[in-house]
Design a protein around this motif. Structure first.
Motif, short mmCIF file in Angstrom:
data_model
loop_
_atom_site.label_atom_id
_atom_site.label_comp_id
_atom_site.label_asym_id
_atom_site.label_seq_id
_atom_site.Cartn_x
_atom_site.Cartn_y
_atom_site.Cartn_z
N PRO A 232 7.31 -3.57 1.20
CA PRO A 232 7.73 -2.54 0.24
C PRO A 232 6.72 -1.38 0.21
CG PRO A 232 8.05 -4.72 -0.70
CD PRO A 232 7.30 -4.91 0.60
N GLY A 233 7.23 -0.18 0.21
CA GLY A 233 6.38 1.00 0.26
C GLY A 233 6.31 1.58 1.67
N GLY A 234 6.85 0.85 2.66
CA GLY A 234 6.95 1.39 4.02
C GLY A 234 5.76 1.17 4.92
N THR A 235 4.71 0.50 4.44
CA THR A 235 3.54 0.29 5.29
C THR A 235 3.69 -1.01 6.09
OG1 THR A 235 1.13 0.30 5.31
CG2 THR A 235 2.16 -0.95 3.57
N VAL A 236 3.00 -1.09 7.21
CA VAL A 236 3.04 -2.28 8.05
C VAL A 236 2.45 -3.45 7.27
CG1 VAL A 236 2.22 -3.32 10.20
CG2 VAL A 236 2.92 -0.92 10.16
#
Length: 140
Positions: free
Chosen positions: A48-52
């Protein structure tokens, strides 16, 4: 120690023995000093939040060191991780590939020790660091 494969040969061998990683990782470069592998970041690697995600970066480190060891040992698929220490240092760039720079510190008869710095593409500072030990099976 001489390399047992070139990049194409190691890639083919890795896909043969470990086909689960075919769509996740690619080997960018390899030489006597080490190996550079890339996480081909996709939606399944994001938290969640788009980070790896951390598990995706662990998998990159583990696969990069496994490939690095194979590059020296040749067709010896049964080396296994016995220890790992992983430090997450900064947030990767959202959605960007993560690049692992792995180097072999010791390759013995029974154990191999290596480390890896991971960089988010487009970011100059490392996002994570891992140190791993692998057990090498005895020769038959």
């Amino acid at each position: 120690m001489a390399l047992a494969f070139d990049v194409a040969g190691l890639t083919d061998y890795l896909h043969e023995i470990f086909p689960q990683v075919k769509d996740d990782f690619s080997i960018d470069a390899m030489d006597e000093q080490g190996l550079r592998m890339r996480l081909l970041t996709a939606e399944r690697h994001l938290r969640p939040g788009g980070t790896v995600s951390g598990p995706s970066m662990f998998a990159l480190a583990d696969c990069a060191i496994y490939a690095l060891i194979l590059s020296r040992l040749g067709r010896e698929a049964l080396a296994v991780t016995t220890n790992c220490s992983l430090d997450f240092m900064r947030k990767p760039v959202a959605g960007a590939d993560v690049i692992a720079e792995a180097r072999l510190l010791k390759l013995g008869r029974v154990l191999a020790v290596a480390d890896v710095l991971m960089y988010s593409e487009g970011l100059g500072e490392p996002v994570a660091r891992a140190s791993m030990t692998y057990s090498i099976p005895p020769k038959r």
